[in-house]
Design an enzyme around this catalytic site. Sequence first.
Site, short mmCIF file in Angstrom:
data_model
loop_
_atom_site.label_atom_id
_atom_site.label_comp_id
_atom_site.label_asym_id
_atom_site.label_seq_id
_atom_site.Cartn_x
_atom_site.Cartn_y
_atom_site.Cartn_z
N TYR A 166 66.20 -12.17 18.74
CA TYR A 166 67.10 -13.19 18.18
C TYR A 166 67.24 -13.01 16.67
O TYR A 166 68.37 -13.08 16.13
CB TYR A 166 66.54 -14.56 18.51
CG TYR A 166 67.38 -15.74 18.10
CD1 TYR A 166 68.60 -16.01 18.72
CD2 TYR A 166 66.94 -16.60 17.10
CE1 TYR A 166 69.36 -17.11 18.36
CE2 TYR A 166 67.69 -17.71 16.73
CZ TYR A 166 68.90 -17.95 17.36
OH TYR A 166 69.65 -19.04 16.98
N LYS A 170 70.78 -12.21 14.85
CA LYS A 170 71.33 -13.16 13.89
C LYS A 170 71.41 -12.56 12.48
O LYS A 170 72.26 -12.96 11.68
CB LYS A 170 70.52 -14.45 13.89
CG LYS A 170 70.72 -15.29 15.15
CD LYS A 170 72.19 -15.56 15.43
CE LYS A 170 72.41 -16.66 16.45
NZ LYS A 170 73.85 -16.86 16.76
#
Length: 275
Positions: A166, A170
Amino acid sequence: MAGKLDGKVALVSGSGRGIGRQIALKLASEGARVVVNDLDDGPANETLAEIKALGSEAVACNGDVTKEGFAERFVQAGIDTWGGLDIIVNNAGYTWDNVIQKMTDEQWYAILDVHLTAPFRIMRAASRFIREAARREQEDGREVFRKVVNISSTSGVFGNAGQANYSTAKAGIQGLTRAMAKEWGRYKVNVNAVAFGLIMTRLTEAPAHGGSTIDISGREIPVGVRPEVLQTAEKLIPLGRGGRPEEAAGSVYLFCIPESNYVTGQTLVVSGGRP
């Protein structure tokens, strides 16, 4: 009273629930016509009903943003329905956490696909319309700005243990944002990102007894944050609590209005003051 986004056509991925729903409602409340998206018809229909209750227009383009052909279908929904495309909010996503020694290739690629590859494909699918529209507007002597807002996270800005996939995705969306701000500047497209800290949604709420999961294309993904972890996190936030989805939506809205026409390539950290 006219809204700041009257007549604009907005695509908001992952807008059946949580932050995405509030983004769609906020844009609609200011006059935008919204293409709603969710994996499931039920939540999308609820968002559609709320938008129509505001007196605004909306259609649904449901399905998995990572699937081949979705991006083209999503973009075309706005063009076919209303003849335009003015705002893209790449919001769809979820977390699938693990420490690196336990993280599978499937976990790694699933999260990169939804948070980074899907926004890339959606922007690529929109590029022909954007180029042609900008060319016509330039020939007519008109300056028309369009907006892309990519959703990032403080995990992508600062990193977070247990979120290698993640955090990487991101961080990558910030790089994509900066690149596209430069590439699409000539077409008068502002491309910015919003990096959220702790926002209270189903992905961050305390799990029910026995744990909570969400169904992502047949995968049961565990979600939720233990109450003691949430309490500790909130104590570290200068404003004293996690953010609400409607507050998160407000920060995205700032990048969609005319007042931000000279702002591009930026990442706004929305974390209640927590670094």
